[in-house]
Structures are given as C-alpha cells and as structure tokens.
Write an enzyme that holds these catalytic residues in place. Sequence first.
Site, PDB file in Angstrom:
ATOM      1  N   GLY A   1      -9.864   3.771  -5.670  1.00 39.36           N
ATOM      2  CA  GLY A   1      -8.379   3.280  -6.135  1.00 39.36           C
ATOM      3  C   GLY A   1      -7.358   3.858  -5.059  1.00 39.36           C
ATOM      4  N   VAL A   2      -6.107   4.219  -5.618  1.00 43.76           N
ATOM      5  CA  VAL A   2      -5.026   4.556  -4.879  1.00 43.76           C
ATOM      6  C   VAL A   2      -5.434   6.101  -4.499  1.00 43.76           C
ATOM      7  CG1 VAL A   2      -3.587   5.345  -6.917  1.00 43.76           C
ATOM      8  CG2 VAL A   2      -2.491   4.841  -4.779  1.00 43.76           C
ATOM      9  N   ASP A   3      -6.315   6.969  -5.169  1.00 46.01           N
ATOM     10  CA  ASP A   3      -6.681   8.300  -5.036  1.00 46.01           C
ATOM     11  C   ASP A   3      -7.381   8.271  -3.837  1.00 46.01           C
ATOM     12  OD1 ASP A   3      -8.304  10.640  -7.172  1.00 46.01           O
ATOM     13  OD2 ASP A   3      -7.214  11.002  -5.512  1.00 46.01           O
TER      14      ASP A   3
ATOM     15  N   THR B   1      -3.367   1.671 -14.568  1.00 42.31           N
ATOM     16  CA  THR B   1      -3.552   0.412 -14.556  1.00 42.31           C
ATOM     17  C   THR B   1      -4.865  -0.303 -14.024  1.00 42.31           C
ATOM     18  OG1 THR B   1      -1.901  -0.408 -13.013  1.00 42.31           O
ATOM     19  CG2 THR B   1      -0.846   0.090 -15.189  1.00 42.31           C
ATOM     20  N   GLY B   2      -5.500   0.825 -13.198  1.00 39.92           N
ATOM     21  CA  GLY B   2      -6.558   0.137 -12.482  1.00 39.92           C
ATOM     22  C   GLY B   2      -7.901   0.465 -13.040  1.00 39.92           C
TER      23      GLY B   2
ATOM     24  N   ASP C   1       0.866  -1.337   0.021  1.00 37.12           N
ATOM     25  CA  ASP C   1      -0.005  -0.038   0.054  1.00 37.12           C
ATOM     26  C   ASP C   1       0.853   1.110  -0.067  1.00 37.12           C
ATOM     27  OD1 ASP C   1      -2.517   1.309   2.366  1.00 37.12           O
ATOM     28  OD2 ASP C   1      -1.588   2.068   0.729  1.00 37.12           O
ATOM     29  N   ILE C   2       0.750   2.160  -0.913  1.00 39.73           N
ATOM     30  CA  ILE C   2       1.564   3.463  -1.237  1.00 39.73           C
ATOM     31  C   ILE C   2       1.433   4.236  -0.096  1.00 39.73           C
ATOM     32  CG2 ILE C   2       0.184   4.670  -2.399  1.00 39.73           C
ATOM     33  CD1 ILE C   2       2.453   5.384  -4.291  1.00 39.73           C
TER      34      ILE C   2
ATOM     35  N   ASN D   1      -7.510  12.055 -10.809  1.00 38.50           N
ATOM     36  CA  ASN D   1      -8.539  12.381 -11.780  1.00 38.50           C
ATOM     37  C   ASN D   1      -8.366  13.906 -11.980  1.00 38.50           C
ATOM     38  OD1 ASN D   1     -10.837  13.813 -10.517  1.00 38.50           O
ATOM     39  ND2 ASN D   1     -10.827  11.766  -9.834  1.00 38.50           N
TER      40      ASN D   1
HETATM   41  N1  APR Z   1      -1.278   1.503  -3.023  1.00 33.97           N
HETATM   42  C1  APR Z   1      -0.704   1.365  -4.102  1.00 33.97           C
HETATM   43  N2  APR Z   1      -1.318   0.969  -5.411  1.00 33.97           N
HETATM   44  C2  APR Z   1      -2.739   1.076  -5.340  1.00 33.97           C
HETATM   45  C3  APR Z   1      -3.292   1.170  -4.199  1.00 33.97           C
HETATM   46  C4  APR Z   1      -2.741   1.497  -2.910  1.00 33.97           C
HETATM   47  N3  APR Z   1      -3.065   1.871  -1.536  1.00 33.97           N
HETATM   48  N4  APR Z   1      -4.775   1.125  -4.388  1.00 33.97           N
HETATM   49  C5  APR Z   1      -4.685   0.938  -5.748  1.00 33.97           C
HETATM   50  N5  APR Z   1      -3.521   0.844  -6.347  1.00 33.97           N
HETATM   51  C6  APR Z   1      -3.210   0.484  -7.819  1.00 33.97           C
HETATM   52  C7  APR Z   1      -4.169  -0.349  -8.579  1.00 33.97           C
HETATM   53  O1  APR Z   1      -4.060  -1.517  -8.210  1.00 33.97           O
HETATM   54  C8  APR Z   1      -3.585  -0.184  -9.763  1.00 33.97           C
HETATM   55  O2  APR Z   1      -2.467  -0.962 -10.052  1.00 33.97           O
HETATM   56  O3  APR Z   1      -2.965   1.777  -8.512  1.00 33.97           O
HETATM   57  C9  APR Z   1      -3.119   1.221  -9.810  1.00 33.97           C
HETATM   58  C10 APR Z   1      -3.813   2.464 -10.377  1.00 33.97           C
HETATM   59  O4  APR Z   1      -5.192   2.135 -10.196  1.00 33.97           O
HETATM   60  P1  APR Z   1      -6.223   3.119  -9.793  1.00 33.97           P
HETATM   61  O5  APR Z   1      -6.208   3.730  -8.360  1.00 33.97           O
HETATM   62  O6  APR Z   1      -7.511   2.810 -10.027  1.00 33.97           O
HETATM   63  O7  APR Z   1      -5.802   4.528 -10.752  1.00 33.97           O
HETATM   64  P2  APR Z   1      -5.877   4.738 -12.401  1.00 33.97           P
HETATM   65  O8  APR Z   1      -6.037   3.253 -13.158  1.00 33.97           O
HETATM   66  O9  APR Z   1      -4.926   5.712 -12.821  1.00 33.97           O
HETATM   67  O10 APR Z   1      -7.506   5.568 -12.586  1.00 33.97           O
HETATM   68  C11 APR Z   1      -7.577   6.896 -11.913  1.00 33.97           C
HETATM   69  O11 APR Z   1      -9.272   6.138 -10.436  1.00 33.97           O
HETATM   70  O12 APR Z   1      -9.438   6.277  -8.110  1.00 33.97           O
HETATM   71  C12 APR Z   1      -9.672   6.962  -9.519  1.00 33.97           C
HETATM   72  O13 APR Z   1      -9.945   9.295  -9.013  1.00 33.97           O
HETATM   73  C13 APR Z   1      -9.079   8.373  -9.754  1.00 33.97           C
HETATM   74  O14 APR Z   1     -10.587   8.860 -11.570  1.00 33.97           O
HETATM   75  C14 APR Z   1      -9.152   8.503 -11.101  1.00 33.97           C
HETATM   76  C15 APR Z   1      -8.868   7.047 -11.859  1.00 33.97           C
END
Ligand code: APR
Length: 174
Positions: free
Chosen positions: A31-33, A121-122, A9-10, A23
């Site tokens: 997700g990570v946001d 990638t999410g 977890d970052i 975003n």
């Molecule tokens: N720590 C590290 N990596 C994470 C965590 C975490 N706590 N949570 C998720 N991830 C990883 C996901 O598994 C993926 O590999 O971060 C990567 C990016 O995934 P997303 O968070 O879904 O981000 P992204 O694909 O860039 O989409 C961005 O998602 O959360 C929304 O507001 C954000 O609209 C934006 C979109």
Amino acid sequence: MKIKIQSGDITQVNVDAIVNAANSSLLGGGGVDGAIHRKAGSQLLDDCMAIRAKQGGCKTGNAVITCAGNLNANFVIHTVGPVWNNGKGNVRELLASCYTSTLDLCIANQIKTVAFPNISTGIYKFPKKEACEIAMNTVMNYLGKNEIEEIIFVCYDIENLILYETMQSPNEIS
Ligand code: APR
C-alpha cells in the site's frame, strides 16, 4: 488551518510532512507504506531502523518522525492504524489517535503543511465512511490546529475522494 481534499499519489505531494500508514515494525510493507519507502529510498529505512533500535517499533495509534529521503517533503510521519477486526475493541479511538499523535509531532517540529493518506482503509479494512468521519472530526477538533497552516487529505481511490469531499463543509474549502 485550511483543509484540502485531493486525489492521487501521496508520494507526489509537496508538503512539509507526508504521513505514512505504516505497520508496527516500521520496516515498510504494501500500500502507501510500500509506495513511500520505494520513493523515499534507503535513508527512510535507515531512520526507521534507528527508531527500532531505540524503542522497538511503533504501537498502534502512535506516530514517529523520520527524514523524507527523496520525497518532496522534509519529514515522513509514520503512524500505525488499527486493523478493523469487525470493529471490536477500541479501533475507533486508536484511529483517532493516529491523527492526534501525528498532529502532535507536526507541532513539536514546527511543521506547517501535512498530507494524510486514508489511514487503515486499505489492507487494514477499516470501513471508509467511518474512517473518514473519524479523520475529519479528529482534525477539526484538534486543539492545536491553528498552529498548522494546511492539512491535505490525499485520496487514492474514488470512494474515499467522494466521502471526503462530501464530508468537507463549504467553509473549509481552501
Ligand atoms: N498515495 C495515497 N494513498 C495511497 C497510496 C498512495 N500512493 N497507495 C495506497 N493508498 C491508500 C489506499 O488506497 C488506502 O485508501 O492508502 C489507504 C491506506 O491503505 P494501506 O496503504 O493499505 O494502509 P492500511 O490500510 O493502513 O494498512 C496498513 O498495509 O502497507 C501495509 O505496511 C502497511 O501493514 C501495513 C498496512
């Protein structure tokens, strides 16, 4: 510059700057946001709102810098990755730009250690292998890289972890 690959977890990582896959609204999301905003607390959102008031949100491929609130970091760098969209348009260049824009802000703010998630990638569905290649190649070819001591790629899922560890050549192992 050292490159490290680690899983987890970052929001638990202790570095100068944690990178958020945001975003364009900068108002948080899933997700990570979502994880970063939850852990950082309201100061992070306050800083994001101030940026919105000044310049609107953040364009895809660009990055902005805020405080880190309650996170074990001094800064959060929010960058907006491209939605994969079947690879149409300049999504590859935009993803590379997320890494260079972030590193530009690291240098401008004398940031020496920075942790990246696997941007796009999410929820944005960018193919993980291609995103890994873009991330690693962009960082390795970044001209100012020697002003940065350590770059950590934090992989939250096993597929990304295997891709990054496979891609990392032995001489980069820290
Ligand atoms: N720590 C590290 N990596 C994470 C965590 C975490 N706590 N949570 C998720 N991830 C990883 C996901 O598994 C993926 O590999 O971060 C990567 C990016 O995934 P997303 O968070 O879904 O981000 P992204 O694909 O860039 O989409 C961005 O998602 O959360 C929304 O507001 C954000 O609209 C934006 C979109």
